[in-house]
Design a protein around this motif. Structure first.
Motif, PDB file in Angstrom:
ATOM      1  N   LYS A 178       0.836  -1.189   0.000  1.00 37.01           N
ATOM      2  CA  LYS A 178       0.000   0.000   0.000  1.00 37.01           C
ATOM      3  C   LYS A 178       0.875   1.244   0.000  1.00 37.01           C
ATOM      4  N   ILE A 179       0.517   2.193  -0.882  1.00 40.00           N
ATOM      5  CA  ILE A 179       1.236   3.459  -0.978  1.00 40.00           C
ATOM      6  C   ILE A 179       0.275   4.599  -0.631  1.00 40.00           C
ATOM      7  N   GLU A 180       0.715   5.500   0.189  1.00 37.55           N
ATOM      8  CA  GLU A 180      -0.036   6.726   0.488  1.00 37.55           C
ATOM      9  C   GLU A 180       0.813   7.903   0.027  1.00 37.55           C
ATOM     10  N   LYS A 181       0.271   8.671  -0.931  1.00 42.13           N
ATOM     11  CA  LYS A 181       1.045   9.742  -1.546  1.00 42.13           C
ATOM     12  C   LYS A 181       0.108  10.839  -2.041  1.00 42.13           C
ATOM     13  N   ASP A 182       0.391  12.075  -1.680  1.00 46.16           N
ATOM     14  CA  ASP A 182      -0.383  13.233  -2.145  1.00 46.16           C
ATOM     15  C   ASP A 182      -1.881  13.069  -1.901  1.00 46.16           C
ATOM     16  N   GLY A 183      -2.239  12.478  -0.763  1.00 46.39           N
ATOM     17  CA  GLY A 183      -3.640  12.285  -0.419  1.00 46.39           C
ATOM     18  C   GLY A 183      -4.281  11.080  -1.058  1.00 46.39           C
ATOM     19  N   LEU A 184      -3.543  10.366  -1.891  1.00 49.36           N
ATOM     20  CA  LEU A 184      -4.037   9.166  -2.567  1.00 49.36           C
ATOM     21  C   LEU A 184      -3.606   7.924  -1.806  1.00 49.36           C
ATOM     22  N   ILE A 185      -4.399   6.864  -1.956  1.00 49.91           N
ATOM     23  CA  ILE A 185      -3.984   5.535  -1.522  1.00 49.91           C
ATOM     24  C   ILE A 185      -4.093   4.617  -2.734  1.00 49.91           C
ATOM     25  N   TYR A 186      -3.020   3.874  -3.010  1.00 53.33           N
ATOM     26  CA  TYR A 186      -3.056   2.899  -4.094  1.00 53.33           C
ATOM     27  C   TYR A 186      -2.111   1.758  -3.750  1.00 53.33           C
ATOM     28  N   PHE A 187      -2.158   0.708  -4.549  1.00 55.80           N
ATOM     29  CA  PHE A 187      -1.378  -0.494  -4.282  1.00 55.80           C
ATOM     30  C   PHE A 187      -0.463  -0.812  -5.455  1.00 55.80           C
TER      31      PHE A 187
ATOM     32  N   ASN B 137       5.814   1.776 -14.504  1.00 59.05           N
ATOM     33  CA  ASN B 137       4.940   2.495 -13.584  1.00 59.05           C
ATOM     34  C   ASN B 137       3.641   1.702 -13.530  1.00 59.05           C
ATOM     35  N   HIS B 138       3.134   1.454 -12.340  1.00 57.38           N
ATOM     36  CA  HIS B 138       1.890   0.696 -12.266  1.00 57.38           C
ATOM     37  C   HIS B 138       1.226   0.914 -10.913  1.00 57.38           C
ATOM     38  N   CYS B 139      -0.050   0.580 -10.846  1.00 58.96           N
ATOM     39  CA  CYS B 139      -0.759   0.579  -9.560  1.00 58.96           C
ATOM     40  C   CYS B 139      -2.140  -0.012  -9.738  1.00 58.96           C
ATOM     41  N   PHE B 140      -2.777  -0.281  -8.606  1.00 57.93           N
ATOM     42  CA  PHE B 140      -4.210  -0.528  -8.559  1.00 57.93           C
ATOM     43  C   PHE B 140      -4.793   0.550  -7.664  1.00 57.93           C
ATOM     44  N   SER B 141      -5.788   1.261  -8.171  1.00 58.24           N
ATOM     45  CA  SER B 141      -6.329   2.414  -7.460  1.00 58.24           C
ATOM     46  C   SER B 141      -7.249   1.991  -6.316  1.00 58.24           C
ATOM     47  N   THR B 142      -7.523   2.932  -5.439  1.00 63.37           N
ATOM     48  CA  THR B 142      -8.583   2.795  -4.450  1.00 63.37           C
ATOM     49  C   THR B 142      -9.581   3.913  -4.705  1.00 63.37           C
ATOM     50  N   ARG B 143     -10.525   4.081  -3.799  1.00 62.24           N
ATOM     51  CA  ARG B 143     -11.486   5.173  -3.949  1.00 62.24           C
ATOM     52  C   ARG B 143     -11.046   6.436  -3.208  1.00 62.24           C
TER      53      ARG B 143
ATOM     54  N   ARG C  69      -4.476  12.924 -11.285  1.00 62.56           N
ATOM     55  CA  ARG C  69      -3.894  12.714  -9.960  1.00 62.56           C
ATOM     56  C   ARG C  69      -3.233  11.348  -9.816  1.00 62.56           C
ATOM     57  N   ILE C  70      -3.948  10.298 -10.196  1.00 66.66           N
ATOM     58  CA  ILE C  70      -3.399   8.959  -9.987  1.00 66.66           C
ATOM     59  C   ILE C  70      -2.218   8.709 -10.922  1.00 66.66           C
ATOM     60  N   CYS C  71      -2.295   9.189 -12.160  1.00 68.70           N
ATOM     61  CA  CYS C  71      -1.176   9.006 -13.085  1.00 68.70           C
ATOM     62  C   CYS C  71       0.042   9.793 -12.626  1.00 68.70           C
ATOM     63  N   SER C  72      -0.172  11.000 -12.158  1.00 65.90           N
ATOM     64  CA  SER C  72       0.939  11.810 -11.661  1.00 65.90           C
ATOM     65  C   SER C  72       1.628  11.118 -10.484  1.00 65.90           C
TER      66      SER C  72
ATOM     67  N   LEU D   5     -12.800   1.443  -9.933  1.00 67.21           N
ATOM     68  CA  LEU D   5     -11.375   1.318  -9.710  1.00 67.21           C
ATOM     69  C   LEU D   5     -10.698   1.051 -11.052  1.00 67.21           C
ATOM     70  N   ALA D   6      -9.370   1.157 -11.068  1.00 69.60           N
ATOM     71  CA  ALA D   6      -8.660   0.838 -12.310  1.00 69.60           C
ATOM     72  C   ALA D   6      -7.274   0.294 -12.011  1.00 69.60           C
ATOM     73  N   ALA D   7      -6.831  -0.590 -12.906  1.00 73.79           N
ATOM     74  CA  ALA D   7      -5.447  -1.045 -12.950  1.00 73.79           C
ATOM     75  C   ALA D   7      -4.716  -0.211 -13.990  1.00 73.79           C
ATOM     76  N   PHE D   8      -3.485   0.196 -13.661  1.00 77.80           N
ATOM     77  CA  PHE D   8      -2.656   0.991 -14.558  1.00 77.80           C
ATOM     78  C   PHE D   8      -1.302   0.302 -14.720  1.00 77.80           C
ATOM     79  N   MET D   9      -0.747   0.346 -15.941  1.00 78.81           N
ATOM     80  CA  MET D   9       0.634  -0.090 -16.118  1.00 78.81           C
ATOM     81  C   MET D   9       1.215   0.520 -17.398  1.00 78.81           C
ATOM     82  N   GLU D  10       2.496   0.919 -17.296  1.00 78.99           N
ATOM     83  CA  GLU D  10       3.211   1.562 -18.394  1.00 78.99           C
ATOM     84  C   GLU D  10       4.667   1.127 -18.370  1.00 78.99           C
ATOM     85  N   LEU D  11       5.191   0.783 -19.538  1.00 70.84           N
ATOM     86  CA  LEU D  11       6.619   0.542 -19.663  1.00 70.84           C
ATOM     87  C   LEU D  11       7.359   1.866 -19.633  1.00 70.84           C
TER      88      LEU D  11
END
Length: 269
Positions: A3-12, A24-30, A60-63, A261-267
């Motif tokens: 779990k990552i907490e950054k800039d008011g966001l929580i994601y995994f 770069n990747h993550c799974f978002s939360t609400r 926000r989440i991509c940044s 929610l969304a899954a993100f991933m980028e090479l």
């Protein structure tokens, strides 16, 4: 999963993916967005929400993960088993261009700086990374996609079309509704019974007659291992989206009047 907490966001994030330094990747939360009401707050779909809120949530989440939200690509998901080869010309489709990629529940690419996105609100997010050939894929696997072995088909596509070797592929299974909560009926049970000789390992009779509890995470993991993924190369979240609906949007809890929610991933380049 971490779990990552950054800039008011929580994601995994998956630690095995982070350790490669390739994506770069993550799974978002609400948590951490600007959407309001039942969509509060990091909603990532346009339905029921203001466009400007959703776009800001993507920014926000991509940044936070080091990606450019203008490079996102997503499709119309329809619980099928089709996987789309994402090209450079697809960047922006879904968020800034028309979402013209139809009936695709999986996305794969070997091109850097394309942000693959799949959507979830109980269904299983599957992540794939070949760190040798530098290929990534994301797959949306609900019960229908799981019964169609979309995870295994993603592996096959990476091997056949991108020259990947199964022994090199890392897989991550993100938060989804757990075997503790995912009640299904005989229609679902029969679909799995027809396809898999190991189906009964992941179905438990529920208290209600004709109902079962399905472990999607476990089922997807075994499908991937049987497709040639090394057990030590699979990482699971172990987080039930229904149990943790304060952190995740859950269709079983909220119905359709919810965020996504969304899954993100980028090479990385």
């Amino acid at each position: 999963m971490k779990k990552i907490e950054k800039d008011g966001l929580i994601y995994f994030v998956f630690e095995s993916f982070e350790n490669t330094g390739l994506v770069n990747h993550c799974f978002s939360t609400r948590i951490g967005g600007v959407s309001e009401g039942g969509l509060s707050s990091l909603n990532l779909r346009f339905k029921h929400d203001k466009r400007e809120n959703v776009v800001e949530n993507y920014r926000r989440i991509c940044s936070a993960i080091g990606s450019d939200y203008r490079n996102t690509v997503f499709s119309h998901q329809t619980h099928k088993d089709e996987i789309y080869d994402v090209k450079l010309s697809d960047r922006g489709k879904g968020l800034f261009k028309e979402r013209e990629i139809q009936d695709k529940d999986g996305l794969v690419t070997n091109i850097p700086e394309i942000v693959l996105v799949t959507f979830h609100a109980d269904c299983t997010p599957l992540y794939f990374l070949d760190p040798v050939n530098r290929v990534i894929a994301l797959t949306h696997s609900g019960w229908r996609g799981t019964a169609l072995s979309i995870g295994a088909k993603t592996v096959e596509k990476m091997v056949k079309d991108y020259g990947c070797e199964r022994k090199n592929i890392l897989c991550g299974i993100g938060p989804c509704i757990g075997g503790c909560c995912y009640q299904v009926d005989n229609v679902v049970k029969n679909a799995f019974e027809e396809k898999f000789d190991f189906w009964n390992k992941y179905f438990k009779p529920d208290n209600e007659k004709g109902k079962y509890l399905l472990d999607l995470e476990g089922m997807n993991r075994e499908i991937l291992i049987r497709a040639g993924i090394r057990p030590e190369n699979t990482e699971t979240a172990g987080l039930c989206t229904k149990c943790h609906s304060d952190l995740f949007y859950s269709h079983r809890v909220m119905g359709d009047l919810r965020g996504s929610l969304a899954a993100f991933m980028e090479l990385r380049r």
